[in-house]
Every structure is written in structure tokens, then in C-alpha cells.
Motif scaffolding. Structure first.
Motif, short mmCIF file in Angstrom:
data_model
loop_
_atom_site.label_atom_id
_atom_site.label_comp_id
_atom_site.label_asym_id
_atom_site.label_seq_id
_atom_site.Cartn_x
_atom_site.Cartn_y
_atom_site.Cartn_z
N THR A 172 0.83 -1.21 0.00
CA THR A 172 0.00 0.00 0.00
C THR A 172 0.87 1.26 0.00
OG1 THR A 172 -1.70 -1.21 1.21
CG2 THR A 172 -1.87 1.18 1.20
N THR A 173 1.94 1.23 0.77
CA THR A 173 2.84 2.38 0.81
C THR A 173 3.48 2.61 -0.56
OG1 THR A 173 3.32 1.92 3.13
CG2 THR A 173 4.85 3.35 1.97
N LEU A 174 3.96 1.55 -1.19
CA LEU A 174 4.56 1.69 -2.51
C LEU A 174 3.54 2.17 -3.55
CD1 LEU A 174 6.85 -1.47 -2.71
CD2 LEU A 174 7.55 0.91 -2.42
N ALA A 175 2.32 1.66 -3.46
CA ALA A 175 1.28 2.09 -4.41
C ALA A 175 0.93 3.56 -4.21
CB ALA A 175 0.04 1.22 -4.25
N LEU A 176 0.89 4.02 -2.97
CA LEU A 176 0.62 5.43 -2.70
C LEU A 176 1.76 6.32 -3.20
CD1 LEU A 176 -1.02 5.24 0.82
CD2 LEU A 176 -2.12 5.88 -1.33
N ILE A 177 3.00 5.84 -3.07
CA ILE A 177 4.14 6.60 -3.57
C ILE A 177 4.07 6.70 -5.09
CG2 ILE A 177 6.65 6.54 -3.87
CD1 ILE A 177 6.81 5.43 -1.01
N VAL A 178 3.80 5.57 -5.75
CA VAL A 178 3.68 5.58 -7.21
C VAL A 178 2.50 6.47 -7.63
CG1 VAL A 178 3.12 4.14 -9.22
CG2 VAL A 178 4.79 3.35 -7.54
N GLY A 179 1.40 6.42 -6.88
CA GLY A 179 0.25 7.26 -7.19
C GLY A 179 0.53 8.74 -6.98
N GLY A 180 1.44 9.06 -6.07
CA GLY A 180 1.82 10.45 -5.87
C GLY A 180 2.73 10.97 -6.97
N LEU A 181 3.50 10.08 -7.57
CA LEU A 181 4.41 10.49 -8.63
C LEU A 181 3.72 10.63 -9.98
CD1 LEU A 181 7.50 8.27 -7.74
CD2 LEU A 181 7.20 10.71 -7.30
N MET A 182 2.72 9.77 -10.22
CA MET A 182 2.01 9.82 -11.50
C MET A 182 0.57 9.35 -11.28
SD MET A 182 3.55 6.45 -13.36
CE MET A 182 5.18 6.50 -12.67
N PRO A 183 -0.33 9.83 -12.08
CA PRO A 183 -1.72 9.37 -11.92
C PRO A 183 -1.85 7.90 -12.36
CG PRO A 183 -1.53 10.83 -13.80
CD PRO A 183 -0.21 10.84 -13.12
N ILE A 184 -2.43 7.08 -11.48
CA ILE A 184 -2.61 5.67 -11.79
C ILE A 184 -4.06 5.28 -11.57
CG2 ILE A 184 -0.23 5.01 -11.27
CD1 ILE A 184 -1.19 3.96 -8.57
#
Length: 98
Positions: free
Chosen positions: A34-46
Motif C-alpha cells: 500500500t505504501t509503494l502504491a501510494l508513492i507511485v500514485g503520488g508520482l504519476m496518476p494511476i
């Protein structure tokens, strides 16, 4: 009869230990994913699909990595990732004030 009950107790104890260890490993994978997904979501729209894919992939990797670990190894891994998360949060707050 006593031998039979002792065998049942031993099997129950071992099963409980393995099941609780699996749940701890699953929880660790879920938190990290979940943390990694939130980080990726903060860097680019997913999309939601990509978010769930990142979480499930991280859970699978953590479960595979910690297959032969005990409670101590799993808890240490969780503490290391918690420390990294705190350092990342500190970096973000420090960079925002500059």
C-alpha cells in the motif's frame, strides 16, 4: 489416550504458530504494498487496477522473500520499512519548508 491428546496439542500449537506467522507476513506485505502504491500514485496518476496490481505484487514478493523467516526476521523487516517511511516523511516536511 494421553499420547493422542499430546500429539493433537502439538499439532494445534504448530498450526497456530504457522498461521499467525503467515498473517504477520501478509500484513507486512499489505502495508509495504500500500505504501509503494501510494508513492507511485503520488508520482504519476494511476488507475485502481494499477494500484491493486502494485499492492498484490508487493504482497507476493514479501511472502516469497520471507518464506523461511521467523517472527523476528519479519518484525525486523517491518521495522526497517517503518524507519524508511519516517525518514521519507521527515525529508518531505523538510523539503516543503525550504
Amino acid at each position: 489416550m494421553s499420547e493422542f491428546t499430546e500429539k493433537i496439542k502439538g499439532n494445534l500449537r504448530e498450526t497456530t504458530y504457522k498461521m499467525s506467522l503467515f498473517l504477520v507476513r501478509l500484513l507486512t506485505g499489505t502495508l509495504i504494498g500500500t505504501t509503494l502504491a501510494l508513492i507511485v500514485g503520488g508520482l504519476m496518476p494511476i488507475s485502481t487496477f494499477v494500484f491493486m496490481f502494485v499492492v498484490i505484487t508487493a504482497i507476493a514478493v514479501i511472502l516469497r522473500l520471507t518464506r523461511y523467516w521467523s517472527y523476528a526476521g519479519t518484525i525486523i523487516l517491518l521495522l526497517v520499512f517503518a524507519l524508511i517511511a519516517v525518514l521519507l516523511k521527515l525529508y518531505i516536511h523538510t523539503a516543503a519548508t525550504i
